[in-house]
Design a protein around this motif. Structure first.
Motif, PDB file in Angstrom:
ATOM      1  N   TYR A 198     -11.852 -24.081  -4.729  1.00 25.62           N
ATOM      2  CA  TYR A 198     -11.054 -24.968  -5.525  1.00 25.62           C
ATOM      3  C   TYR A 198     -11.970 -26.353  -5.847  1.00 25.62           C
ATOM      4  N   VAL A 199     -13.100 -26.349  -5.127  1.00 28.46           N
ATOM      5  CA  VAL A 199     -14.100 -27.452  -5.534  1.00 28.46           C
ATOM      6  C   VAL A 199     -14.392 -27.230  -7.012  1.00 28.46           C
ATOM      7  N   LEU A 200     -14.873 -25.577  -7.028  1.00 32.12           N
ATOM      8  CA  LEU A 200     -15.374 -25.177  -8.399  1.00 32.12           C
ATOM      9  C   LEU A 200     -14.489 -24.554  -9.337  1.00 32.12           C
ATOM     10  N   ARG A 201     -13.025 -24.320  -9.086  1.00 27.44           N
ATOM     11  CA  ARG A 201     -12.257 -23.653  -9.865  1.00 27.44           C
ATOM     12  C   ARG A 201     -12.051 -24.702 -11.028  1.00 27.44           C
ATOM     13  N   PRO A 202     -11.994 -26.057 -11.061  1.00 28.14           N
ATOM     14  CA  PRO A 202     -11.922 -26.766 -12.333  1.00 28.14           C
ATOM     15  C   PRO A 202     -13.036 -26.714 -13.052  1.00 28.14           C
ATOM     16  N   VAL A 203     -14.288 -26.372 -12.710  1.00 27.56           N
ATOM     17  CA  VAL A 203     -15.511 -26.446 -13.558  1.00 27.56           C
ATOM     18  C   VAL A 203     -15.350 -25.163 -14.336  1.00 27.56           C
ATOM     19  N   ARG A 204     -14.901 -24.050 -13.644  1.00 25.41           N
ATOM     20  CA  ARG A 204     -14.610 -22.652 -14.402  1.00 25.41           C
ATOM     21  C   ARG A 204     -13.743 -22.688 -15.459  1.00 25.41           C
ATOM     22  N   GLU A 205     -12.611 -23.487 -15.290  1.00 20.88           N
ATOM     23  CA  GLU A 205     -11.621 -23.661 -16.361  1.00 20.88           C
ATOM     24  C   GLU A 205     -12.139 -24.518 -17.587  1.00 20.88           C
TER      25      GLU A 205
ATOM     26  N   MET B 234     -15.147 -24.598 -18.384  1.00 24.45           N
ATOM     27  CA  MET B 234     -16.250 -23.882 -18.964  1.00 24.45           C
ATOM     28  C   MET B 234     -15.501 -22.838 -19.836  1.00 24.45           C
ATOM     29  N   GLY B 235     -14.243 -22.307 -19.603  1.00 25.37           N
ATOM     30  CA  GLY B 235     -13.569 -21.409 -20.310  1.00 25.37           C
ATOM     31  C   GLY B 235     -12.883 -22.151 -21.638  1.00 25.37           C
ATOM     32  N   ALA B 236     -12.466 -23.219 -21.433  1.00 27.48           N
ATOM     33  CA  ALA B 236     -11.874 -24.057 -22.563  1.00 27.48           C
ATOM     34  C   ALA B 236     -12.723 -25.089 -23.448  1.00 27.48           C
ATOM     35  N   SER B 237     -14.147 -24.881 -23.096  1.00 27.25           N
ATOM     36  CA  SER B 237     -14.974 -25.804 -23.560  1.00 27.25           C
ATOM     37  C   SER B 237     -15.344 -25.195 -25.041  1.00 27.25           C
ATOM     38  N   SER B 238     -15.717 -26.206 -26.084  1.00 30.68           N
ATOM     39  CA  SER B 238     -15.991 -25.812 -27.223  1.00 30.68           C
ATOM     40  C   SER B 238     -17.370 -25.871 -27.449  1.00 30.68           C
ATOM     41  N   ASP B 239     -18.144 -26.090 -26.279  1.00 33.55           N
ATOM     42  CA  ASP B 239     -19.841 -26.244 -26.651  1.00 33.55           C
ATOM     43  C   ASP B 239     -20.170 -24.899 -26.167  1.00 33.55           C
TER      44      ASP B 239
ATOM     45  N   MET C 167     -21.293 -18.951 -18.933  1.00 36.47           N
ATOM     46  CA  MET C 167     -20.760 -17.648 -18.658  1.00 36.47           C
ATOM     47  C   MET C 167     -21.083 -17.069 -17.441  1.00 36.47           C
ATOM     48  N   ALA C 168     -22.454 -17.259 -16.897  1.00 37.75           N
ATOM     49  CA  ALA C 168     -22.744 -16.664 -15.617  1.00 37.75           C
ATOM     50  C   ALA C 168     -21.701 -17.357 -14.558  1.00 37.75           C
ATOM     51  N   PHE C 169     -21.385 -18.398 -14.533  1.00 44.08           N
ATOM     52  CA  PHE C 169     -20.719 -19.247 -13.602  1.00 44.08           C
ATOM     53  C   PHE C 169     -19.144 -18.730 -13.669  1.00 44.08           C
ATOM     54  N   PHE C 170     -18.618 -18.468 -14.907  1.00 42.36           N
ATOM     55  CA  PHE C 170     -17.312 -18.066 -15.089  1.00 42.36           C
ATOM     56  C   PHE C 170     -17.111 -16.728 -14.454  1.00 42.36           C
ATOM     57  N   LEU C 171     -18.097 -15.839 -14.927  1.00 46.65           N
ATOM     58  CA  LEU C 171     -18.072 -14.481 -14.100  1.00 46.65           C
ATOM     59  C   LEU C 171     -18.184 -14.331 -12.671  1.00 46.65           C
ATOM     60  N   TRP C 172     -19.178 -15.108 -12.081  1.00 47.05           N
ATOM     61  CA  TRP C 172     -19.370 -15.288 -10.743  1.00 47.05           C
ATOM     62  C   TRP C 172     -18.087 -15.842 -10.125  1.00 47.05           C
ATOM     63  N   ILE C 173     -17.268 -16.918 -10.334  1.00 50.75           N
ATOM     64  CA  ILE C 173     -16.345 -17.372  -9.563  1.00 50.75           C
ATOM     65  C   ILE C 173     -15.300 -16.354  -9.508  1.00 50.75           C
TER      66      ILE C 173
ATOM     67  N   PRO D  25     -16.401 -32.318 -21.203  1.00 52.79           N
ATOM     68  CA  PRO D  25     -16.374 -31.266 -19.892  1.00 52.79           C
ATOM     69  C   PRO D  25     -15.652 -31.926 -18.737  1.00 52.79           C
ATOM     70  N   ALA D  26     -16.180 -33.271 -18.460  1.00 49.81           N
ATOM     71  CA  ALA D  26     -15.792 -33.868 -17.289  1.00 49.81           C
ATOM     72  C   ALA D  26     -14.154 -34.289 -17.298  1.00 49.81           C
ATOM     73  N   ALA D  27     -13.974 -34.725 -18.634  1.00 56.37           N
ATOM     74  CA  ALA D  27     -12.096 -34.787 -18.829  1.00 56.37           C
ATOM     75  C   ALA D  27     -11.479 -33.653 -18.568  1.00 56.37           C
ATOM     76  N   SER D  28     -12.011 -32.748 -19.189  1.00 53.99           N
ATOM     77  CA  SER D  28     -11.095 -31.311 -19.109  1.00 53.99           C
ATOM     78  C   SER D  28     -11.356 -30.749 -17.507  1.00 53.99           C
ATOM     79  N   THR D  29     -12.574 -31.057 -16.849  1.00 56.03           N
ATOM     80  CA  THR D  29     -12.421 -30.826 -15.217  1.00 56.03           C
ATOM     81  C   THR D  29     -11.493 -31.250 -14.520  1.00 56.03           C
ATOM     82  N   ALA D  30     -11.263 -32.804 -15.111  1.00 59.80           N
ATOM     83  CA  ALA D  30     -10.404 -33.473 -14.432  1.00 59.80           C
ATOM     84  C   ALA D  30      -8.834 -33.161 -14.347  1.00 59.80           C
ATOM     85  N   PHE D  31      -8.492 -32.903 -15.671  1.00 61.73           N
ATOM     86  CA  PHE D  31      -7.324 -32.329 -15.880  1.00 61.73           C
ATOM     87  C   PHE D  31      -6.839 -31.118 -15.462  1.00 61.73           C
ATOM     88  N   TYR D  32      -7.817 -30.093 -15.291  1.00 61.48           N
ATOM     89  CA  TYR D  32      -7.481 -28.773 -14.474  1.00 61.48           C
ATOM     90  C   TYR D  32      -7.483 -29.086 -12.923  1.00 61.48           C
TER      91      TYR D  32
END
Length: 457
Positions: free
Chosen positions: A39-46, A48-53, A136-142, A287-294
């Motif tokens: 769960y330290v990393l899950r918000p990062v994955r979320e 990434m999946g919702a990012s427009s970049d 993408m690499a991180f999303f798949l890995w986690i 990205p930091a704001a969306s990470t905090a939301f998740y």
């Protein structure tokens, strides 16, 4: 004369359980560290999946390839990520099967966690240097990490605890995971702005190192329990086909209905997840704001999960068996999707998301895992892992494209279809209960396993 610890109240019963079962403390710490690291990393994955970049998620050549064919990846981010995840699961399942078949438990369990620790160090370098395509690499890995690491954990717990102990202790162990799931997002929210995403990888790797320590300690009790029963020790390779898990699912009715329940449960979660991602993509561009939301959403899920685990899970499993724990989440999800089909408001989507995930973590998951204490090791380590990986991600792949198809008709249509999926999930739970009733009692199963051990010794 020393007094036994008070058994009044949930905390008194927990202290008494620690005194009755020494491995419970190590299992508690194990699951706490495992989910803290995740769960330290899950918000990062979320995020990434919702990012427009798109450039941060996909490699440049991949972006160019799809753009040249009139398919901008920005419009198919989650569909491509989930498809690639499923393909990776298909490739890794035989690898995992080979590890389980050819190497004893003391070898393949540390190897699984050692692999994840090493790859976390690699991701630290990727995020620290801003390599394109790292998302993408991180999303798949986690995603792979979450399924394999948790599947291995619960399979191992079935080696350590009997069915009676599982009903008494799995609620506590699940609560440990929930506490870890609290700590992870709190750490992320507190430090991501100051230390950056890359250093979160090192924090997670530290938690996984503690998991290995707990695993090695618990192995002593697993070996002792098997020796007491006179069964074939888990310290020997299981042998068999590397695809035996999938073959067992096809052959055994209980495993088939367990797989059906998992697929439709994933369908419910995937439909909610995609609607939530669309909302985040609209309102959070940083990205930091969306990470905090998740991270906030995860905290809400884990708060409800912990309350249910402490007050209801152990009571339901100990007194009434697994039936209420499997059927209550289905009824709650049906109610939630009925409300969303009528009024698909963003806040309501978040609320149903919290209730759905919390009921899965606090009730359905511990109930399903108790079934593995009454079956053979091959069912636990091979079929169980296949259900939690290939079958699970197959459901993800199916419903992420179903969502893409239905989303053009509006959220009400998506949630109307979700209501049907939730009904199929509940029906699968009912059929699973009918098959579970056919399992031998724990005593009968132990006797048959002892006879099998005598025949093979």
């Amino acid at each position: 004369m020393s007094q036994s610890p008070s058994r009044d109240g949930p905390f008194g019963r927990f202290r008494a359980a620690l005194g009755d079962s020494p491995p419970l403390l190590w299992a508690f710490l194990y699951f706490f560290c495992l989910l803290s690291g995740y769960y330290v990393l899950r918000p990062v994955r979320e995020a990434m999946g919702a990012s427009s970049d798109v450039a941060a998620i996909f490699p440049p050549r991949m972006i160019e390839f799809f753009a040249a064919r009139g398919m901008p990846l920005k419009d198919f981010t989650l569909q491509v990520l989930f498809t690639c995840t499923f393909l990776i699961m298909l490739l890794l399942q035989p690898v995992y099967g080979a590890l389980v078949s050819r190497y004893p438990r003391r070898v393949f369990l540390p190897v699984v966690y050692g692999f994840f620790i090493a790859t976390l160090l690699l991701f630290y370098v990727l995020f620290d240097s801003g390599v394109p395509g790292r998302g993408m690499a991180f999303f798949l890995w986690i995603t792979v990490f979450n399924l394999f690491a948790v599947a291995v954990f619960w399979s191992f717990m079935a080696d350590v605890f009997s069915n009676v102990e599982a009903r008494a202790y799995y609620g506590y162990i699940g609560a440990a995971g929930t506490l870890g799931a609290f700590v992870g997002p709190i750490i992320t929210r507190s430090v991501v702005g100051s230390i950056g995403i890359a250093n979160l990888m090192l924090i997670s790797a530290g938690f996984l190192c503690l998991c290995v320590v707990c695993l090695l300690r618990l192995r002593l009790w697993a070996v002792a329990r098997e020796q007491e029963r006179g069964v074939v020790t888990g310290e020997k390779p299981m042998g068999g086909d590397v695809l035996a898990g999938l073959k067992l699912i096809v052959r055994e009715p209980l495993l088939r209905w367990l797989a059906v329940m998992v697929v439709f449960g994933v369908g419910v979660g995937t439909l909610l997840y995609n609607e939530q991602a669309a909302i985040v993509r609209k309102f959070y561009t940083d990205p930091a704001a969306s990470t905090a939301f998740y991270a906030t959403l995860d905290l809400a899920v884990n708060a409800l999960t912990l309350v249910v685990q402490l007050l209801f899970t152990r009571l339901l499993l100990s007194r009434y068996g697994i039936a209420p724990a499997l059927l209550i989440p289905g009824c709650a999800i049906i109610l939630g999707f009925s409300i969303l089909a009528a009024s698909p408001l963003p806040l309501m989507v978040a609320i149903v998301q919290v209730v759905t995930r919390a009921s899965e973590f606090s009730l359905a998951k511990p109930a399903r895992e108790t079934l593995y204490t009454r079956v053979d090791r091959e069912w636990r380590y091979k079929a169980g892992a296949a259900i939690d990986t290939v079958i699970y991600r197959g459901g993800d792949l199916t419903f992420v494209w179903v969502h893409k198809l239905l989303s053009g008709f509006g959220s009400s249509v998506v949630f109307g279809a979700g209501l049907l999926v939730a009904s199929c999930f509940t029906f699968g739970a009912w059929r699973l209960l009918r098959e579970a009733a056919k399992l031998p009692s724990e005593r009968t199963h132990d006797e048959s396993r002892q006879q099998a051990g005598e025949r093979t010794s």
